[in-house]
Design a protein around this motif. Structure first.
Motif, PDB file in Angstrom:
ATOM      1  N   UNK A 135       0.591  -1.183  -0.009  1.00 27.95           N
ATOM      2  CA  UNK A 135       0.192  -0.052   0.052  1.00 27.95           C
ATOM      3  C   UNK A 135       0.825   1.152  -0.067  1.00 27.95           C
ATOM      4  N   UNK A 136       0.476   2.196  -1.151  1.00 26.65           N
ATOM      5  CA  UNK A 136       1.633   3.382  -1.020  1.00 26.65           C
ATOM      6  C   UNK A 136       0.521   4.477  -0.677  1.00 26.65           C
ATOM      7  N   UNK A 137       1.138   5.543  -0.106  1.00 26.84           N
ATOM      8  CA  UNK A 137       0.439   6.799  -0.094  1.00 26.84           C
ATOM      9  C   UNK A 137       0.460   7.558  -1.128  1.00 26.84           C
ATOM     10  N   UNK A 138      -0.891   8.102  -1.654  1.00 27.21           N
ATOM     11  CA  UNK A 138      -0.905   8.742  -2.685  1.00 27.21           C
ATOM     12  C   UNK A 138      -0.881  10.346  -2.445  1.00 27.21           C
ATOM     13  N   UNK A 139      -1.539  10.598  -1.133  1.00 20.18           N
ATOM     14  CA  UNK A 139      -1.596  12.331  -0.804  1.00 20.18           C
ATOM     15  C   UNK A 139      -2.162  12.175   0.477  1.00 20.18           C
ATOM     16  N   UNK A 140      -1.856  13.159   1.094  1.00 18.90           N
ATOM     17  CA  UNK A 140      -2.401  13.709   2.655  1.00 18.90           C
ATOM     18  C   UNK A 140      -3.110  15.013   2.201  1.00 18.90           C
ATOM     19  N   UNK A 141      -4.308  15.075   2.824  1.00 18.18           N
ATOM     20  CA  UNK A 141      -5.072  16.792   2.672  1.00 18.18           C
ATOM     21  C   UNK A 141      -4.986  17.193   4.298  1.00 18.18           C
ATOM     22  N   UNK A 142      -4.643  18.488   4.085  1.00 19.10           N
ATOM     23  CA  UNK A 142      -4.402  19.447   5.221  1.00 19.10           C
ATOM     24  C   UNK A 142      -5.347  20.524   4.950  1.00 19.10           C
ATOM     25  N   UNK A 143      -6.560  20.619   5.894  1.00 13.61           N
ATOM     26  CA  UNK A 143      -7.492  21.824   5.844  1.00 13.61           C
ATOM     27  C   UNK A 143      -6.975  23.182   6.038  1.00 13.61           C
ATOM     28  N   UNK A 144      -7.626  24.199   5.644  1.00 14.65           N
ATOM     29  CA  UNK A 144      -6.970  25.475   5.760  1.00 14.65           C
ATOM     30  C   UNK A 144      -8.381  26.397   5.329  1.00 14.65           C
ATOM     31  N   UNK A 145      -8.419  27.597   5.946  1.00 16.22           N
ATOM     32  CA  UNK A 145      -9.398  28.462   5.568  1.00 16.22           C
ATOM     33  C   UNK A 145      -9.062  29.132   4.221  1.00 16.22           C
ATOM     34  N   UNK A 146     -10.452  29.643   3.497  1.00  9.97           N
ATOM     35  CA  UNK A 146     -10.399  30.475   2.390  1.00  9.97           C
ATOM     36  C   UNK A 146      -9.439  31.300   2.352  1.00  9.97           C
ATOM     37  N   UNK A 147      -8.942  31.520   1.016  1.00  6.84           N
ATOM     38  CA  UNK A 147      -7.583  32.521   1.085  1.00  6.84           C
ATOM     39  C   UNK A 147      -6.457  32.093   1.452  1.00  6.84           C
ATOM     40  N   UNK A 148      -6.140  30.924   1.767  1.00  3.85           N
ATOM     41  CA  UNK A 148      -4.804  30.159   2.387  1.00  3.85           C
ATOM     42  C   UNK A 148      -3.837  30.384   1.323  1.00  3.85           C
ATOM     43  N   UNK A 149      -4.049  30.311   0.249  1.00  5.41           N
ATOM     44  CA  UNK A 149      -3.063  29.919  -0.891  1.00  5.41           C
ATOM     45  C   UNK A 149      -1.549  30.631  -0.501  1.00  5.41           C
ATOM     46  N   UNK A 150      -1.448  31.730  -0.278  1.00  6.32           N
ATOM     47  CA  UNK A 150      -0.124  32.549  -0.299  1.00  6.32           C
ATOM     48  C   UNK A 150       0.342  32.188   0.894  1.00  6.32           C
ATOM     49  N   UNK A 151      -0.367  32.021   1.748  1.00  9.98           N
ATOM     50  CA  UNK A 151       0.431  31.495   3.311  1.00  9.98           C
ATOM     51  C   UNK A 151       0.802  29.952   3.077  1.00  9.98           C
ATOM     52  N   UNK A 152       0.116  29.313   2.508  1.00  9.76           N
ATOM     53  CA  UNK A 152       0.548  27.761   2.183  1.00  9.76           C
ATOM     54  C   UNK A 152       1.650  27.862   1.437  1.00  9.76           C
TER      55      UNK A 152
ATOM     56  N   UNK B  52     -11.311  25.694  -8.888  1.00 13.51           N
ATOM     57  CA  UNK B  52     -11.918  26.539  -8.475  1.00 13.51           C
ATOM     58  C   UNK B  52     -12.409  26.584  -6.945  1.00 13.51           C
ATOM     59  N   UNK B  53     -11.944  25.467  -6.346  1.00 17.61           N
ATOM     60  CA  UNK B  53     -12.195  24.926  -5.088  1.00 17.61           C
ATOM     61  C   UNK B  53     -11.289  25.776  -4.008  1.00 17.61           C
ATOM     62  N   UNK B  54     -10.115  26.302  -4.657  1.00 17.48           N
ATOM     63  CA  UNK B  54      -9.013  26.851  -3.853  1.00 17.48           C
ATOM     64  C   UNK B  54      -8.199  25.960  -3.188  1.00 17.48           C
ATOM     65  N   UNK B  55      -7.271  26.307  -2.351  1.00 21.51           N
ATOM     66  CA  UNK B  55      -6.243  25.458  -1.938  1.00 21.51           C
ATOM     67  C   UNK B  55      -5.184  25.516  -2.888  1.00 21.51           C
ATOM     68  N   UNK B  56      -4.056  24.562  -2.460  1.00 21.83           N
ATOM     69  CA  UNK B  56      -2.666  24.373  -3.360  1.00 21.83           C
ATOM     70  C   UNK B  56      -2.172  23.155  -3.001  1.00 21.83           C
ATOM     71  N   UNK B  57      -1.552  22.517  -3.929  1.00 24.51           N
ATOM     72  CA  UNK B  57      -0.856  20.901  -3.845  1.00 24.51           C
ATOM     73  C   UNK B  57       0.632  20.756  -4.012  1.00 24.51           C
ATOM     74  N   UNK B  58       1.169  19.995  -3.262  1.00 26.85           N
ATOM     75  CA  UNK B  58       2.655  19.975  -3.365  1.00 26.85           C
ATOM     76  C   UNK B  58       2.973  18.708  -3.472  1.00 26.85           C
ATOM     77  N   UNK B  59       4.335  18.500  -4.162  1.00 19.91           N
ATOM     78  CA  UNK B  59       4.822  16.875  -4.486  1.00 19.91           C
ATOM     79  C   UNK B  59       5.642  17.036  -3.304  1.00 19.91           C
ATOM     80  N   UNK B  60       5.779  15.356  -2.894  1.00 21.20           N
ATOM     81  CA  UNK B  60       6.642  15.314  -1.834  1.00 21.20           C
ATOM     82  C   UNK B  60       7.686  14.192  -2.755  1.00 21.20           C
ATOM     83  N   UNK B  61       8.975  13.946  -2.071  1.00 21.27           N
ATOM     84  CA  UNK B  61       9.827  13.113  -2.719  1.00 21.27           C
ATOM     85  C   UNK B  61       9.457  11.537  -2.714  1.00 21.27           C
ATOM     86  N   UNK B  62       9.482  10.974  -3.819  1.00 23.18           N
ATOM     87  CA  UNK B  62       8.912   9.674  -3.883  1.00 23.18           C
ATOM     88  C   UNK B  62       7.514   9.406  -4.309  1.00 23.18           C
ATOM     89  N   UNK B  63       6.919  10.648  -4.676  1.00 18.59           N
ATOM     90  CA  UNK B  63       5.515  10.596  -5.532  1.00 18.59           C
ATOM     91  C   UNK B  63       4.333  10.933  -4.599  1.00 18.59           C
TER      92      UNK B  63
END
Length: 135
Positions: free
Chosen positions: A13-30, A51-62
Motif C-alpha cells: 500500500x502506497x500513500x498517494x496524498x495527505x490533505x490538510x484543511x485551511x481557511x479560504x484565502x490560504x494559498x499564499x500563506x500555504x 475553483x475550490x481553492x487550495x494548493x497542492x505540493x509534491x513530496x519526494x517519492x511521489x
C-alpha cells in the motif's frame, strides 16, 4: 518491528496524498510555509478542482500534500502529516529556518533513534518533521 518509525513498510500500500484543511484565502500563506520554508514543490491542481481553492505540493517519492479549503475550518491539533528528512543536519537547518520565520518549533525526544519536532503551520495545523539518527 524494531522501531516505531520503520524505514520501509513493504505492505504493498502506497500513500498517494495527505490533505490538510485551511481557511479560504490560504494559498499564499500555504505557499510561503510549505513551499518556501519546507521546500516542497507546488504542482498544478487539475482544472476541474482549481475553483475550490487550495494548493497542492509534491513530496519526494511521489506522494502529494494537498492544502484544501474548508468552509467551516477547524485546525488539526492532533492529526498531522509527518515529513521525514534525509538526515539530522537537514532537520536542524529546517528547525532554524522555521524559528527565524516566527514559527515555534517543539522538539520531542520520545522515540529512540529518531530526532523530531512539531510545528504549527500558519493555520494552526500540527506538522511533524523527523529524521532517523545516523542518517
Amino acid at each position: 518491528m524494531s522501531t516505531a518509525y520503520p524505514r520501509d513498510g513493504g505492505s504493498g500500500v502506497a500513500l498517494h496524498h495527505v490533505q490538510v484543511a485551511a481557511p479560504a484565502g490560504c494559498e499564499e500563506e500555504a505557499r510561503r510555509f510549505y513551499g518556501g520554508l519546507l521546500g516542497l514543490s507546488e504542482i498544478e491542481k487539475p482544472p476541474a478542482l482549481q475553483e475550490r481553492g487550495g494548493v497542492w505540493f509534491a513530496l519526494t517519492g511521489g506522494p502529494q500534500l494537498h492544502i484544501g479549503v474548508a468552509d467551516s475550518f477547524v485546525a488539526a491539533v492532533k492529526a498531522h502529516p509527518g515529513f521525514r528528512l534525509a538526515g539530522t543536519v537537514e532537520l536542524q537547518a529546517l528547525a532554524v529556518r522555521l524559528a527565524e520565520a516566527g514559527f515555534a518549533v517543539r522538539w520531542d525526544d520520545e522515540l529512540d533513534g529518531v530526532r523530531r519536532f512539531f510545528v504549527d503551520d500558519p493555520f494552526r495545523n500540527r506538522v511533524e518533521v523527523l529524521a532517523h539518527e545516523g542518517s
